[in-house]
Design a protein around this motif. Structure first.
Motif, short mmCIF file in Angstrom:
data_model
loop_
_atom_site.label_atom_id
_atom_site.label_comp_id
_atom_site.label_asym_id
_atom_site.label_seq_id
_atom_site.Cartn_x
_atom_site.Cartn_y
_atom_site.Cartn_z
N SER A 21 0.60 -1.32 0.07
CA SER A 21 -0.09 -0.15 0.23
C SER A 21 0.97 1.17 -0.09
O SER A 21 0.49 2.23 -0.71
CB SER A 21 -0.99 -0.22 1.23
OG SER A 21 -0.12 -0.18 2.55
N THR A 22 1.98 1.09 0.75
CA THR A 22 2.83 2.33 0.74
C THR A 22 3.52 2.59 -0.50
O THR A 22 3.53 3.56 -1.14
CB THR A 22 3.91 2.10 1.71
OG1 THR A 22 3.58 1.86 3.07
CG2 THR A 22 4.98 3.45 1.77
N VAL A 23 3.93 1.52 -1.35
CA VAL A 23 4.59 1.73 -2.47
C VAL A 23 3.66 2.09 -3.65
O VAL A 23 3.95 3.02 -4.28
CB VAL A 23 5.08 0.22 -3.12
CG1 VAL A 23 5.38 0.31 -4.46
CG2 VAL A 23 6.26 0.21 -2.15
N SER A 24 2.37 1.57 -3.50
CA SER A 24 1.38 1.96 -4.29
C SER A 24 0.99 3.49 -4.24
O SER A 24 0.90 4.38 -5.09
CB SER A 24 0.11 1.27 -4.08
OG SER A 24 -0.86 1.65 -5.02
N SER A 25 1.02 4.12 -3.06
CA SER A 25 0.73 5.24 -2.66
C SER A 25 1.95 6.44 -3.43
O SER A 25 1.62 7.51 -3.98
CB SER A 25 0.63 5.68 -1.47
OG SER A 25 -0.50 5.09 -0.67
N TYR A 26 3.15 5.91 -3.16
CA TYR A 26 4.08 6.73 -3.49
C TYR A 26 4.14 6.59 -5.21
O TYR A 26 4.49 7.89 -5.61
CB TYR A 26 5.50 6.00 -3.10
CG TYR A 26 6.02 6.28 -1.67
CD1 TYR A 26 6.30 7.84 -1.61
CD2 TYR A 26 6.18 5.62 -0.85
CE1 TYR A 26 6.67 8.33 -0.02
CE2 TYR A 26 6.69 5.97 0.63
CZ TYR A 26 6.75 7.24 0.86
OH TYR A 26 7.30 7.58 2.06
N GLN A 27 4.03 5.71 -5.86
CA GLN A 27 3.86 5.35 -7.39
C GLN A 27 2.92 6.47 -7.60
O GLN A 27 2.97 7.28 -8.64
CB GLN A 27 3.49 4.28 -7.38
CG GLN A 27 4.48 3.65 -8.81
CD GLN A 27 4.54 2.27 -8.96
OE1 GLN A 27 3.61 1.46 -8.13
NE2 GLN A 27 5.19 1.67 -9.70
#
Length: 294
Positions: A21-27
């Motif tokens: 979820s963190t990676v997706s948000s940053y992306q």
């Protein structure tokens, strides 16, 4: 920035072991930033200035995005440019003077004990779907896991004989106990529901949809909304509402804050402290209503 952002995302996954979820948000945030900069003639990471980024923050605010969303976008850009500076892709970090908008901290919405019981009792039928839904709701409230963690649980993560699950997120592992109501619901689902939903297929996941595949966040979101409406719960309910209710009810009943922190998987106990604050406010409210010399 087209080359640097993917490298940063790889760094988050491989070096920082960040959650999906963190990676997706940053992306998502950095893709939006990249698009804005390109539209304003800034395509090279070395050319980005603090003025560009301040203009972008103003642009986000004018778009009507919430303060929390704007703040998260600022956090994403700060993390990216800090990484770029550390990796010597830029000489100076342009986000040093960028400030995120102030967020008024709101207490999370929770259900009362009575509302929680009503919600959990809604899937009361014997169909495979309702057996699954009852097990999911009971386990979510019994453990306080995040919805992503719930739908990602595998059969090997469930230890029904000793009443606990093993939850994994971003390489971290925690053991969370659950009670007899969740145990009973899980046993019924596993004996009478899961195989029918699988339709002869195999899956490592504990909870599967009506096509025998892994449950989605959206699918679970819809079903919890439906059951909330059926229970007559008028407040805006999300899967996270049960997580908040789990924590708040534990604290209200005297649970140790450190233990609650460990079960929720909070890295900082300050995040868990909000439930203690909620409990203090509840006590004050009771006092104001009941004390003869208030």
């Amino acid at each position: 920035m087209d080359m640097e952002v993917p490298l940063f995302i790889d760094y988050l996954k491989e070096d920082k072991n960040a959650s999906e979820s963190t990676v997706s948000s940053y992306q998502r945030d950095l893709k939006r930033l990249n698009k804005y900069l390109a539209e304003h003639g800034v395509e090279d990471v070395q050319s980005v200035t603090a003025t560009n980024l301040n203009s972008y923050v103003l642009y986000l605010e004018k778009q009507g995005l919430s303060t929390a969303t704007v703040s998260r976008n600022v956090a994403s850009m700060k993390a990216f440019f800090h990484y770029a500076c550390r990796e010597h892709k830029i000489e100076k970090d342009p986000t040093e003077t960028i400030k995120a908008p102030h967020i008024e901290k709101k207490l999370p919405g929770i259900l009362s004990m009575e509302e929680t019981v009503k919600l959990l009792e809604q899937p009361s039928g014997d169909s495979p779907k309702e057996l699954r839904d009852r097990a999911m709701l009971e386990l979510l409230y019994a453990t306080g896991v995040r919805v992503t963690e719930l739908i990602s649980l595998e059969l090997d993560d469930i230890h029904i004989g000793v009443n606990y699950i093993v939850c994994r997120d971003a390489g971290k592992e925690r053991v969370i106990p659950f009670g007899e109501n969740a145990k009973e619901a899980l046993e019924r689902y596993l004996k009478e529901g899961r195989e029918i939903l699988l339709k002869g297929q195999e899956s490592p996941y504990l909870f599967v949809n009506c096509s025998g595949r892994m449950m989605s966040r959206q699918g679970f979101w819809k079903l919890i909304k439906q059951y909330a409406a059926r229970a007559g719960i008028s407040c805006d309910i999300t899967p996270h509402t049960l997580r908040h209710s789990f924590a708040a009810h534990l604290v209200q009943n005297g649970a140790d804050l450190k233990a609650v922190q460990e079960m929720l998987g909070h890295s900082d106990i300050a995040t868990t402290q909000v439930y203690m604050n909620m409990n203090i406010e509840r006590v004050r409210s009771v006092y104001r209503e009941a004390h003869p010399r208030r």
